[in-house]
Design an enzyme around this catalytic site. Sequence first.
Site, mmCIF file in Angstrom:
data_model
loop_
_atom_site.group_PDB
_atom_site.id
_atom_site.type_symbol
_atom_site.label_atom_id
_atom_site.label_comp_id
_atom_site.label_asym_id
_atom_site.label_seq_id
_atom_site.Cartn_x
_atom_site.Cartn_y
_atom_site.Cartn_z
ATOM 1 N N HIS A 13 0.825 -1.208 0.000
ATOM 2 C CA HIS A 13 0.000 0.000 0.000
ATOM 3 C C HIS A 13 0.861 1.261 0.000
ATOM 4 O O HIS A 13 1.608 1.499 0.955
ATOM 5 C CB HIS A 13 -0.875 -0.029 1.257
ATOM 6 N N ARG A 14 0.795 2.018 -1.090
ATOM 7 C CA ARG A 14 1.655 3.201 -1.287
ATOM 8 C C ARG A 14 3.139 2.784 -1.265
ATOM 9 O O ARG A 14 3.991 3.550 -0.830
ATOM 10 C CB ARG A 14 1.376 4.280 -0.241
ATOM 11 N N GLU A 40 0.325 -0.691 -4.641
ATOM 12 C CA GLU A 40 -0.787 0.232 -4.853
ATOM 13 C C GLU A 40 -0.209 1.627 -4.783
ATOM 14 O O GLU A 40 0.743 1.870 -4.017
ATOM 15 C CB GLU A 40 -1.822 0.039 -3.747
ATOM 16 N N ASP A 42 -1.339 6.148 -5.511
ATOM 17 C CA ASP A 42 -2.424 7.125 -5.670
ATOM 18 C C ASP A 42 -2.033 8.120 -6.751
ATOM 19 O O ASP A 42 -1.006 8.803 -6.630
ATOM 20 C CB ASP A 42 -2.645 7.852 -4.340
ATOM 21 N N HIS A 55 -0.864 10.885 -2.128
ATOM 22 C CA HIS A 55 -2.174 10.496 -1.578
ATOM 23 C C HIS A 55 -3.068 11.684 -1.234
ATOM 24 O O HIS A 55 -4.222 11.743 -1.625
ATOM 25 C CB HIS A 55 -1.983 9.634 -0.320
ATOM 26 N N GLU A 114 -4.616 3.718 -8.189
ATOM 27 C CA GLU A 114 -5.868 4.293 -7.670
ATOM 28 C C GLU A 114 -6.062 5.665 -8.296
ATOM 29 O O GLU A 114 -5.212 6.555 -8.150
ATOM 30 C CB GLU A 114 -5.844 4.389 -6.140
ATOM 31 N N LYS A 116 -7.369 9.037 -8.250
ATOM 32 C CA LYS A 116 -7.646 9.759 -7.009
ATOM 33 C C LYS A 116 -8.190 11.168 -7.250
ATOM 34 O O LYS A 116 -7.905 12.078 -6.474
ATOM 35 C CB LYS A 116 -6.332 9.854 -6.217
ATOM 36 N N ASP A 236 0.609 -1.918 4.383
ATOM 37 C CA ASP A 236 1.781 -1.043 4.490
ATOM 38 C C ASP A 236 3.052 -1.862 4.734
ATOM 39 O O ASP A 236 4.152 -1.340 4.590
ATOM 40 C CB ASP A 236 1.611 -0.073 5.669
HETATM 41 O O1 G3P Z 1 -6.460 1.008 -2.442
HETATM 42 C C1 G3P Z 1 -6.749 0.965 -1.095
HETATM 43 C C2 G3P Z 1 -6.532 2.268 -0.389
HETATM 44 O O2 G3P Z 1 -5.396 2.896 -0.910
HETATM 45 C C3 G3P Z 1 -7.685 3.192 -0.454
HETATM 46 O O3 G3P Z 1 -7.615 4.229 0.440
HETATM 47 O O4 G3P Z 1 -7.035 6.456 1.218
HETATM 48 O O5 G3P Z 1 -5.309 4.677 1.320
HETATM 49 O O6 G3P Z 1 -5.972 5.643 -0.869
HETATM 50 P P1 G3P Z 1 -6.423 5.298 0.537
HETATM 51 MG MG MG Z 2 -4.828 4.483 -2.244
#
Ligand code: G3P
Ligand code: MG
Length: 246
Positions: A13-14, A40, A42, A55, A114, A116, A236
């Site tokens: 995540h990120r 993943e 953003d 993000h 994602e 965004k 994470d």
């Molecule tokens: O893709 C899952 C997650 O990234 C969605 O929420 O706010 O972390 O971008 P956020």
């Molecule tokens: Mg995200």
Amino acid sequence: MLTKLPSPFIMAHRGASAHAPENTLAAFELAYQQGAPSIELDACLTADRQVIVIHDNSLDRTTNGRGPVKNQPLAALRELDAGAWFGPQFKGEKIPTLEQVFETVGKKLFINVELKNYSTPADGLVDEVVKLVLKHNLADRILFSSFLPPNLTRAAKLLPQTPRGQLIEGGRTGWWQRLAANFMALQAENPYFEDVTAGMVKRAHARKRRILTWTVDDPAEMRRLRAIGVDAVITDDPLLAKENFL
Ligand code: G3P
Ligand code: MG
């Protein structure tokens, strides 16, 4: 490529954002080094319509800049430091462009982009991202995801062969995304982890959809989700997920 990934698998995540500043090349490279097959990130637009990876709507939390991201051209954003807030060893990390991420890890990691543009849904972000995916020949190494269903409908029109995952907010807030997901052509559903049940996984699999759930950093939850057949945790901490989800 999504169909070729094993189940279960880890999506960082990120990037490996527990160990490096989120949404930077350092975090994406670290995810790879830690053995995650996918990341993943953003994506949003700068004032001069370049796609960058960050993000928040604001620069304040993850850079030494101030104010809204969308008011700044790329050149100004590239001057900022996006690493020092996390730790002195990351000083000098920049906000990456999506193109840089594609060039750096696009051939070795599966990338969940994602979309965004939640505060500017008519800004044409999807079209700009698709141009980059085509330019770098990555249509089979990408997943599009978004909380906004029209982004995924647009992606399906422009790049039908690239998989799409509908992000679903937690609890009652996510009712409309859950409803939309029922009627969309999707290859994945991306719900909040506390909402994921065995029945949900079974129903998704019956429709040939994968369940990719976020953001899972708790070992007990990782083990619960593995036991009910979840395909991927968006986490994470890829190292923690290797111990508890694989
Ligand atoms: O893709 C899952 C997650 O990234 C969605 O929420 O706010 O972390 O971008 P956020
Ligand atoms: Mg995200």
